[in-house]
Design an enzyme around this catalytic site. Structure first.
Site, mmCIF file in Angstrom:
data_model
loop_
_atom_site.group_PDB
_atom_site.id
_atom_site.type_symbol
_atom_site.label_atom_id
_atom_site.label_comp_id
_atom_site.label_asym_id
_atom_site.label_seq_id
_atom_site.Cartn_x
_atom_site.Cartn_y
_atom_site.Cartn_z
ATOM 1 N N GLU A 68 -42.267 21.263 -30.502
ATOM 2 C CA GLU A 68 -43.161 21.998 -29.602
ATOM 3 C C GLU A 68 -43.030 21.516 -28.156
ATOM 4 O O GLU A 68 -43.058 22.322 -27.225
ATOM 5 C CB GLU A 68 -44.608 21.927 -30.086
ATOM 6 C CG GLU A 68 -44.845 22.546 -31.460
ATOM 7 C CD GLU A 68 -44.338 23.974 -31.635
ATOM 8 O OE1 GLU A 68 -44.184 24.719 -30.634
ATOM 9 O OE2 GLU A 68 -44.085 24.374 -32.789
ATOM 10 N N HIS B 185 -35.027 27.846 -30.007
ATOM 11 C CA HIS B 185 -34.601 27.396 -31.330
ATOM 12 C C HIS B 185 -33.095 27.159 -31.366
ATOM 13 O O HIS B 185 -32.322 27.914 -30.792
ATOM 14 C CB HIS B 185 -35.013 28.398 -32.398
ATOM 15 C CG HIS B 185 -36.483 28.416 -32.609
ATOM 16 N ND1 HIS B 185 -37.192 29.562 -32.864
ATOM 17 C CD2 HIS B 185 -37.402 27.418 -32.599
ATOM 18 C CE1 HIS B 185 -38.468 29.275 -33.005
ATOM 19 N NE2 HIS B 185 -38.618 27.977 -32.841
ATOM 20 N N CYS B 186 -32.724 26.097 -32.066
ATOM 21 C CA CYS B 186 -31.330 25.669 -32.192
ATOM 22 C C CYS B 186 -30.764 26.179 -33.515
ATOM 23 O O CYS B 186 -31.507 26.383 -34.483
ATOM 24 C CB CYS B 186 -31.292 24.133 -32.132
ATOM 25 S SG CYS B 186 -29.633 23.427 -32.236
ATOM 26 N N CYS C 129 -30.320 17.526 -31.278
ATOM 27 C CA CYS C 129 -28.863 17.492 -31.331
ATOM 28 C C CYS C 129 -28.344 17.206 -29.916
ATOM 29 O O CYS C 129 -29.115 17.241 -28.945
ATOM 30 C CB CYS C 129 -28.310 18.811 -31.866
ATOM 31 S SG CYS C 129 -28.523 20.217 -30.744
ATOM 32 N N HIS D 33 -40.066 23.152 -26.653
ATOM 33 C CA HIS D 33 -40.374 24.492 -26.142
ATOM 34 C C HIS D 33 -41.043 24.404 -24.768
ATOM 35 O O HIS D 33 -40.718 25.180 -23.866
ATOM 36 C CB HIS D 33 -41.293 25.249 -27.096
ATOM 37 C CG HIS D 33 -40.619 25.786 -28.313
ATOM 38 N ND1 HIS D 33 -39.368 26.365 -28.296
ATOM 39 C CD2 HIS D 33 -41.043 25.843 -29.610
ATOM 40 C CE1 HIS D 33 -39.054 26.764 -29.520
ATOM 41 N NE2 HIS D 33 -40.048 26.448 -30.334
ATOM 42 N N CYS E 38 -29.056 20.151 -27.364
ATOM 43 C CA CYS E 38 -30.469 20.259 -26.981
ATOM 44 C C CYS E 38 -30.921 19.042 -26.169
ATOM 45 O O CYS E 38 -31.699 19.176 -25.226
ATOM 46 C CB CYS E 38 -31.347 20.428 -28.215
ATOM 47 S SG CYS E 38 -31.162 22.052 -29.013
#
Length: 182
Positions: free
Chosen positions: A133, A142-143, A167, A136, A170
């Site tokens: 969260e 979303h990955c 990851c 975001h 990200c």
């Protein structure tokens, strides 16, 4: 620029188990200072008696109304069952590239699934959901890597499979966003 914190505020909870430990671990992951915020009441207006759940977006508005002056982001933690108008339930909800998020421990808890209490597993699920969260809030979407914390967890099994980290792709995006935010 003055120091800004990521606040964690209990919403409708008297306490959150292991919160100091969780805050310390999140500081190591995000490399940003975390602070326990004030305890907030869960807004009655968020409750839907037909669904017997609380609309996450209405709680987000309450968090916006109580946003601390020295906050970078604010995450509420509650134990009520959260939903959105189009989803049966959510573990959490955040404003994309925004300032607030809400997380519920309701479905993260083993008791919900009629299983014995497991505080360590609950803590791990809470951290993964908080990373997701907050991601975001910092603009991450979303990955597609199912092990990344930013992967969409549509079940507790998916959540448990994820790592408690981002990851490489990200993590780099997050690093760039934080540099711009602070």
């Amino acid at each position: 620029m003055a120091l800004q914190y990521i606040y964690i505020s209990p919403v409708g909870l008297e306490k959150i188990d292991n919160i100091t430990c969780i805050l310390n671990e999140l500081e190591k992951i995000f490399l940003l200072p975390f602070k326990l915020g004030k305890f907030l009441e869960c807004p009655v207006s968020a409750f839907d008696p037909i669904r017997n759940q609380y609309y996450a977006n209405r709680i987000l508005q309450t968090l916006m109304d109580d946003f601390p002056k020295d906050a970078l982001k604010l995450v509420g933690i509650t134990n009520v069952d959260l939903c959105t108008p189009i989803l049966t339930y959510v573990f959490g909800e955040a404003q994309l590239d925004g300032r607030v998020a809400i997380i519920s421990i309701h479905r993260l808890n083993q008791n919900f699934y009629k299983l014995p209490d497991d505080k360590e597993l609950l803590s791990e699920r809470l951290k993964k959901t908080m990373i997701h969260e907050l991601g975001h809030c910092f603009g991450l979407v979303h990955c597609d890597d199912p092990r990344c914390a930013m992967f969409l967890a549509d079940s507790i099994f998916t959540l448990d499979y994820k790592k408690c980290s981002l990851c490489l792709k990200c993590a780099e995006f997050f690093r760039q966003q934080v540099l711009q935010s602070t």
